[in-house]
Design an enzyme around this catalytic site. Structure first.
Site, PDB file in Angstrom:
ATOM      1  N   GLU A 235      10.515 -50.684 -77.264  1.00  0.00           N
ATOM      2  CA  GLU A 235      10.609 -49.323 -77.692  1.00  0.00           C
ATOM      3  C   GLU A 235      12.413 -49.207 -78.648  1.00  0.00           C
ATOM      4  OE1 GLU A 235      14.461 -46.478 -75.608  1.00  0.00           O
ATOM      5  OE2 GLU A 235      13.494 -47.449 -74.358  1.00  0.00           O
TER       6      GLU A 235
ATOM      7  N   HIS B 246       6.283 -46.554 -74.194  1.00  0.00           N
ATOM      8  CA  HIS B 246       7.709 -47.206 -74.412  1.00  0.00           C
ATOM      9  C   HIS B 246       7.191 -47.028 -76.401  1.00  0.00           C
ATOM     10  CE1 HIS B 246       7.069 -50.830 -72.463  1.00  0.00           C
ATOM     11  NE2 HIS B 246       8.356 -49.968 -71.818  1.00  0.00           N
TER      12      HIS B 246
END
Length: 285
Positions: free
Chosen positions: A131, A79
């Protein structure tokens, strides 16, 4: 009952890369810690924990421990993380392996470059997803997150002449991304829209949608905290009312599939093949 498994179901490139990094480090005898769960799948995280992998949530609170042993190594998951976290890791002289997905790294580079040029950055995605939080950390404080039509319609900047760079969470729904970009485009800003949705994500979503449209029932396999798995569920549910979200084969006990003549199965990017095959085998019996 006819059972069909989506070709694209399971680990994506970025997740495979992160898992390979962890497994290689374990084979080398390193004491592996991951910054947050390596992927959003409880079974995988539990299996890694049994092999000695620890999860740490904060670099600063663990810095002394991590830097105190040269055999320790911290893995940054696919991420990605904000630039400030990388700076903290390096400042604390912690040995680390950056397993950030290259597609996510590309977004970091894009928003960093355009924010430096004075662009406001709009990230289309879930503001609570790691993310997206990581991407925000590369925007020099010029980032905004929108996820819904309502968010896009309400978005405004004090200066209408402002330039805006739009990117997306790699696992965001492509059709929704297009719709939100269209809304933002009508606001009069100088807009640069960069489609940063991963090709594997688009393929998986399109394939799941097509499979669901011709199936009596759909199974979506994924971790309960997996954003991309939840998006797959939404896409399939729009095409097939009898869509069920499961984590493992054990969840099938609460679902009656006997009345359906065709069953489609797909899985999120953080679902290991072992779980997919267990579900597939159970449905074919």
């Amino acid at each position: 009952m006819k059972v069909e498994l989506a070709k694209s179901a399971g680990f994506c490139f970025g997740v495979n890369r992160a898992m390979d990094a962890v497994n290689t480090l374990l084979e080398e005898g390193r004491n592996v810690c991951t910054l947050g769960p390596i992927i959003h799948n409880e079974q995988v995280v539990s299996d890694l924990e049994k092999r000695g992998v620890r999860v740490v949530e904060d670099v600063n609170s663990s810095a002394k421990e991590l830097s105190g042993n040269k055999n320790n190594i911290l893995v940054i998951r696919s991420h990605g993380v904000p630039k400030s976290v990388i700076d903290d890791i390096q400042k604390a002289k912690i040995s680390y392996e950056d397993a950030t997905c290259p597609f996510v790294k590309k977004i970091h580079k894009t928003v960093s470059e355009y924010s430096k040029k004075g662009y406001e950055i709009v990230i289309i995605g879930n503001e609570h997803h790691p993310e997206v939080q990581g991407i925000l950390g590369w925007t020099r404080g010029m980032g905004h997150v929108i996820e819904t039509k309502e968010d896009a319609e309400a978005f405004s900047l004090p200066n209408s002449d402002k330039s805006v760079c739009i990117v997306a969470q790699t696992t965001f729904n492509y059709k929704k991304f297009q719709d939100l970009v269209e809304i933002l485009s009508k606001k009069g800003y100088d807009i640069l829209a960069v489609n940063t949705i991963c090709n594997a994500t688009s393929t998986r979503q399109e394939e799941a949608e097509e499979l669901a449209s011709r199936s009596d029932a759909m199974l979506v396999i994924g971790g309960k905290h997996s954003s991309n798995s939840r998006k797959l569920y939404e896409i399939c549910k729009n095409q097939c009312e009898n869509t069920f979200f499961i984590q493992t084969v054990d969840d099938l006990s609460s679902i009656s599939l006997g009345s359906f003549t065709s069953l489609g199965i797909t899985a999120g990017a953080s679902t290991p093949n072992t779980i997919i095959q267990e579900v597939l085998k159970a449905c074919q019996i």
